[in-house]
Design a protein around this motif. Structure first.
Motif, PDB file in Angstrom:
ATOM      1  N   ARG A 125      40.027  22.970  -9.094  1.00  0.00           N
ATOM      2  CA  ARG A 125      40.336  21.736  -9.825  1.00  0.00           C
ATOM      3  C   ARG A 125      40.392  22.020 -11.325  1.00  0.00           C
ATOM      4  NH1 ARG A 125      36.954  18.918  -7.183  1.00  0.00           N
ATOM      5  NH2 ARG A 125      38.387  17.644  -5.991  1.00  0.00           N
ATOM      6  N   ASN A 526      35.067  16.017  -1.634  1.00  0.00           N
ATOM      7  CA  ASN A 526      35.394  16.348  -3.020  1.00  0.00           C
ATOM      8  C   ASN A 526      35.888  17.781  -3.201  1.00  0.00           C
ATOM      9  OD1 ASN A 526      34.763  13.860  -4.011  1.00  0.00           O
ATOM     10  ND2 ASN A 526      32.633  14.388  -4.522  1.00  0.00           N
ATOM     11  N   GLU A 530      42.894  17.249  -5.373  1.00  0.00           N
ATOM     12  CA  GLU A 530      43.822  16.158  -5.097  1.00  0.00           C
ATOM     13  C   GLU A 530      45.201  16.484  -5.680  1.00  0.00           C
ATOM     14  OE1 GLU A 530      41.228  16.404  -7.020  1.00  0.00           O
ATOM     15  OE2 GLU A 530      40.129  14.549  -7.270  1.00  0.00           O
ATOM     16  N   ARG A 533      46.128  15.885  -9.374  1.00  0.00           N
ATOM     17  CA  ARG A 533      45.679  16.779 -10.450  1.00  0.00           C
ATOM     18  C   ARG A 533      46.807  17.667 -10.951  1.00  0.00           C
ATOM     19  NH1 ARG A 533      40.224  16.069 -12.305  1.00  0.00           N
ATOM     20  NH2 ARG A 533      39.445  14.660 -10.731  1.00  0.00           N
TER      21      ARG A 533
ATOM     22  N   THR B 268      36.391  13.000 -14.289  1.00  0.00           N
ATOM     23  CA  THR B 268      35.866  14.278 -13.800  1.00  0.00           C
ATOM     24  C   THR B 268      34.584  14.568 -14.553  1.00  0.00           C
ATOM     25  OG1 THR B 268      38.151  15.036 -13.638  1.00  0.00           O
ATOM     26  CG2 THR B 268      36.438  16.704 -13.394  1.00  0.00           C
ATOM     27  N   TYR B 270      31.711  17.629 -15.147  1.00  0.00           N
ATOM     28  CA  TYR B 270      31.377  19.036 -14.893  1.00  0.00           C
ATOM     29  C   TYR B 270      29.868  19.141 -14.753  1.00  0.00           C
ATOM     30  CZ  TYR B 270      36.079  20.822 -15.652  1.00  0.00           C
ATOM     31  OH  TYR B 270      37.418  21.104 -15.521  1.00  0.00           O
ATOM     32  N   ARG B 271      29.459  19.693 -13.624  1.00  0.00           N
ATOM     33  CA  ARG B 271      28.056  19.918 -13.354  1.00  0.00           C
ATOM     34  C   ARG B 271      27.518  20.976 -14.313  1.00  0.00           C
ATOM     35  NH1 ARG B 271      27.453  20.965  -6.949  1.00  0.00           N
ATOM     36  NH2 ARG B 271      27.498  23.141  -7.597  1.00  0.00           N
ATOM     37  N   ILE B 275      30.983  23.382 -12.411  1.00  0.00           N
ATOM     38  CA  ILE B 275      31.821  23.022 -11.272  1.00  0.00           C
ATOM     39  C   ILE B 275      32.286  21.576 -11.474  1.00  0.00           C
ATOM     40  CG2 ILE B 275      31.816  22.582  -8.776  1.00  0.00           C
ATOM     41  CD1 ILE B 275      31.878  25.559  -9.604  1.00  0.00           C
ATOM     42  N   PRO B 276      33.612  21.352 -11.458  1.00  0.00           N
ATOM     43  CA  PRO B 276      34.120  19.996 -11.697  1.00  0.00           C
ATOM     44  C   PRO B 276      34.019  19.112 -10.454  1.00  0.00           C
ATOM     45  CG  PRO B 276      35.940  21.516 -11.399  1.00  0.00           C
ATOM     46  CD  PRO B 276      34.679  22.333 -11.257  1.00  0.00           C
ATOM     47  N   LEU B 277      33.524  17.894 -10.636  1.00  0.00           N
ATOM     48  CA  LEU B 277      33.430  16.932  -9.532  1.00  0.00           C
ATOM     49  C   LEU B 277      34.270  15.710  -9.881  1.00  0.00           C
ATOM     50  CD1 LEU B 277      29.561  17.037  -9.033  1.00  0.00           C
ATOM     51  CD2 LEU B 277      31.280  18.187  -7.631  1.00  0.00           C
ATOM     52  N   PRO B 278      35.079  15.253  -8.935  1.00  0.00           N
ATOM     53  CA  PRO B 278      35.870  14.054  -9.223  1.00  0.00           C
ATOM     54  C   PRO B 278      34.995  12.804  -9.139  1.00  0.00           C
ATOM     55  CG  PRO B 278      36.297  14.807  -6.995  1.00  0.00           C
ATOM     56  CD  PRO B 278      35.323  15.789  -7.590  1.00  0.00           C
TER      57      PRO B 278
END
Lengths: 543, 318
Positions: A125, A526, A530, A533, B268, B270-271, B275-278
């Motif tokens: 992503r 998740n 998607e 993006r 979005t 970022y943790r 790590i990217p989380l939507p």
């Protein structure tokens, strides 16, 4: 509509070798003819016309590269600056350019397509977000698979068919284009601080899975899925003295399956240690020439500052211990890893001098230019914006000799370059920077100027200083739009992203979901990227 | 020296048998850290879960996190750098002065035991918080901790991770890097990015009074920054985009209420391991999103004559 007239056209895919002829463009494509009052004509007299450049292996976006940006701000302080304007976004060049600058710098070389060569599914992503911010070039991604433990676990159990479906599912989840294998088995071994150096020995943590098994089964899966790009392979033992044996063994293990051998320069060394390191390019080229299933890119190095970025974690730990410089390491759960170490290649250092020669030797000794492409494994061997220096070295044997004279004496005994007189022709350059890599990537609309091709066209002054010539295109057309004019970037266009949708059994999700929930740390929903993006996704169905 | 040896949080869950928290209180500040990522979960290679892991807490006081720890090492305030330097020496079997060690509040035996445990771990991880990175020594403490972990890799697998928090601070850092090449402290005043922490970082700019307006997004500097910085925010036009009334919005000239990201606006995050989380909204909001507001401001800015330096071509290398 547009007509480029009077230029000498080099379009090796269509066997056009320097003929003066018109190139006509309409609707973003090359067409047979254009007529009417609204046709713009570009007078290309004195210029050569090439299809837009294609970089088959580069690192320009994503978690690893962004990690390197954070680690090396000193490399950007004195780098090229891009000032914002009504057309352009601001940015910096240097060893790991910012995203907008990356697009401008590639366009400034006449390149219009780039393949980001190492993308973990878990952070894909992020990669796509960056690629979206990389203008002027079309893009594709290779997804890291050869250390994916869920796939390796299936290989351990002999469930190759299910492993293939899982691989296909992951490729689509990441919105990738190709499959990348980095140090097969070695990166997963690195999760315990180990490596996988011998192809026939089990990977730590497995009893049946060996690097050889991963290489052969994954290449077979890629062929069965009919992916447009063969398995993109970074061999085991990168950079190590004597690794030529591993590289040749790897080619044998592939057993006729297609593969693209990445940055071959880093895999062609003889000797037992750093003191006895020598070039084995002759042996490698001779063997490679007999393997029609393989393509390769050079991964040439140039002297100067670089930053090495690779999924090959154990190698990066060694490089950190060798150099005592900064070390970044980022292991990605269940999938892969990444290491970052800044590095300076010195012309006075024997090992670096041999590496410099090996990159050029491979480009000169592999006899079919359709199977070896110009890369520096950006930013590992050198930055991509230094490609024109390599083109100059390939096209001018006298200049090459001048450079060889500056090498340390003890390097001269260990290389083959002084005995090579070959000089590349313009047509051969067009193959190694555009037509060849486009063919290897399986992109029929790229790398040529035949009717129906994407109108990605670059016009260079025919200058005897080839470095200046290829570093300063006069015009660049991207999808028919004139983006570089008289050497300046005049217009901003967004690139497309090429992705593949391989066929797989939908039930694979039922197998994957419980394992994912057990071993990963985000929700399953998740995980896949998607579609929204991606900007301008160009989907190819496969298999 | 430099860099960072790290991993994503799933690696910790699946492999870590030795976990250190240093200068942080995750029990209160990152309440899901133990249960989701580090101590409690049964990992692929730690099937026993909590029983298969040892946790060491290093801090200046006994925080609520201490009851989760197997070992508590209580350091005297301001002595973290000395402790880490001693550990680095012990890792390499260098002699250390027991009397100097005693000044840290810990004994040589405690530290030698700590080093033996680190070296004998199968997979070790050091999480460090602001109790290390923002106390005496500051970035030197972080650098020492990162170096300790890098050096431990000569003996076993060891990684480190800063305990970042405060909303999407990691995301801001990630996006700044890819757009400008630098993580923070960036000035665009010459039309291209320049990086100089201490000169261009927010607090320094505000304290010196260099800027004549401030746009605040997803932050509450009025609650956390030094008083001279807050005074400057109050003195000059400050515009705040925030779903709620905050310390900063109270002193701002303009407060635009926006939809809460993650609840009524997508995005979005970022943790801390990048790590990217939507984010998927679950409710509708009558308010615009931060993104919409910024875009509308940008449209208005674009109506003004463009400001460009005399030459906007590539500036040659300095």
């Amino acid at each position: 509509m547009l007509r480029i007239t009077g230029g000498r056209v080099y379009d090796p895919a269509n066997e056009v070798d320097g003929e003066v002829r018109d190139v006509c463009i309409s609707g973003g494509r090359i067409v047979e003819e254009v007529t009417g009052a609204d046709v713009r004509t570009i007078d290309a007299a004195g210029m050569v016309v090439f299809p837009g450049g294609v970089d088959v292996h580069t690192h320009v976006a994503g978690g690893a590269l962004n990690f390197a940006r954070a680690m090396t701000p000193e490399n950007h302080r004195n780098a090229a600056k891009f000032t914002h304007s009504p057309e352009l976004r601001a940015g910096v060049g240097g060893t790991t350019p910012s995203t907008f600058a990356t697009g401008y710098l590639y366009a400034g070389l006449g390149y219009t397509t780039v393949n980001e060569a190492a993308v973990p599914v878990l952070s894909a992503r992020h990669t796509h977000e960056e690629l979206r911010d990389t203008p002027l070039v079309d893009k594709s991604c290779c997804v890291l698979m050869a250390n994916n433990e869920l796939i390796l676990d299936l290989l351990e159990e002999g469930e190759t068919e299910r492993a293939k479906h899982l691989l296909a599912w992951h490729l689509w989840a990441a919105k990738g284009y190709g499959v990348k294998a980095v140090n097969p088995g070695g990166v997963t071994a690195w999760k315990w601080g180990k490596d996988a150096k011998i192809l026939s020995e089990p990977v730590p943590g497995y009893s049946k899975v060996t690097p050889a098994k991963i290489i052969s089964s994954m290449a077979a899966m890629v062929d069965e899925l009919e992916l447009p790009h063969p398995m993109h392979l970074h061999c085991n033992n990168l950079g190590a003295p004597g690794n030529i044996d591993t590289t040749i063994e790897t080619m044998k293990v592939l057993d006729g399956h297609r593969a693209h051998m990445a940055h071959l320069q880093f895999h062609s060394y003889g000797g037992d240690d750093w003191d006895t390191l020598r070039s084995e390019s002759v042996r490698l080229a001779e063997f490679f020439n007999e393997q029609p299933n393989l393509t390769a890119d050079a991964g040439a190095i140039l002297f100067g500052d670089s930053v090495t970025i690779t999924a090959d974690g154990p190698w990066q730990h060694l490089l950190y211990q060798l150099t005592g410089r900064k070390w970044g390491n980022l292991d990605v759960e269940n999938e892969t890893g990444c290491g970052v170490v800044p590095y300076t290649y010195k012309g006075t250092n024997m090992v670096n001098a041999v590496q410099w020669a090996v990159g050029l030797e491979l480009l000169l000794l592999i006899n079919d230019p359709w199977r070896i492409y110009l890369t520096t494994d950006h930013p590992n061997g050198a930055c991509f914006w230094r490609y024109p220096e390599i083109i100059h070295l390939l096209m001018n044997a006298d200049f090459r000799r001048e450079c060889i004279e500056k090498l340390p004496d003890k390097a001269l005994k260990r290389i083959h370059l002084p005995g090579i007189d070959r000089e590349y022709t313009l047509s051969e350059i067009a193959i190694i920077i555009s037509a060849g890599p486009a063919r290897a990537l399986g992109m029929p609309q790229k790398g040529h100027l035949g009717v129906g091709a994407d109108a990605d066209v670059v016009l260079y002054n025919d200058d005897s200083d080839r470095e200046r010539m290829f570093g300063h295109p006069r015009y660049l057309l991207k999808g028919g739009e004139v983006v570089v004019e008289e050497g300046d970037i005049r217009k901003m266009v967004d690139g497309r992203e090429f992705i593949v949708r391989p066929s797989y059994d939908d039930n694979i999700e039922e197998y994957l979901r419980p394992l994912f929930e057990q071993y990963y740390t985000m929700s399953f929903e998740n995980y896949p990227v998607e579609m929204e993006r991606l900007e301008g996704a160009d989907i190819r169905e496969c298999g | 020296m430099g860099g960072k040896v790290t991993c994503t949080l799933g690696e910790v869950k699946n492999r870590a048998d030795f976990i250190i928290y240093w200068g942080g209180n995750p029990a209160d500040c990152h309440p899901l850290h133990f249960s989701r990522y580090t101590l409690i979960p049964k990992g692929k290679h730690v099937p026993e879960g909590r029983k298969g892991r040892t946790m060491v807490l290093v801090d200046v006081r006994e925080t609520p996190s201490a009851k989760h720890a197997d070992i508590l090492l209580q350091v005297k305030p301001g002595k973290d750098f000395e402790v880490i330097t001693t550990l680095r020496a012990l890792v390499k079997n260098q002699p250390v002065d027991a009397a100097r060690v005693a000044e840290t509040g810990l004994t040589l035996e405690q530290l030698q035991d700590f080093v033996d445990r680190m070296k004998n771990a199968r997979f070790g991880v050091l999480f460090f918080g602001m109790g290390l990175s923002m106390t005496r020594g500051k970035h030197m403490n972080s650098a020492a901790a990162l170096a300790l972990v890098a050096e431990l890799n000569a003996y076993t697998k060891f990684v480190s991770m800063p305990m970042r928090g405060h909303g999407n601070v990691t995301g801001a850092d990630v996006v700044m890097r890819w757009t400008t090449g630098f993580p923070f402290g960036v000035s665009m005043s010459r039309g291209y990015p320049r990086f100089n922490p201490g000169e261009f970082s927010t607090i320094d700019v505000l304290v010196r009074g260099d800027n004549d307006a401030t746009l605040v997004l997803g932050a509450d500097p009025g609650a956390t920054m030094p008083q001279p910085a807050i005074d400057h925010l109050a003195r000059t036009p400050t515009i705040v985009l925030d779903p709620k009334v905050t310390h900063t919005s109270r002193l701002a000239r303009v407060h635009i209420t926006t939809a809460t990201t993650g609840i009524s606006a997508p995005g979005t995050v970022y943790r801390m391991d990048e790590i990217p989380l939507p984010l998927k909204p679950i409710l509708e909001s009558p308010y615009p999103t931060d993104e919409e507001v910024v875009h509308r401001i940008l449209e208005k800015v674009k109506e003004k004559p463009a400001w460009t330096p005399a030459s906007y071509k590539e500036v040659p290398c300095a």
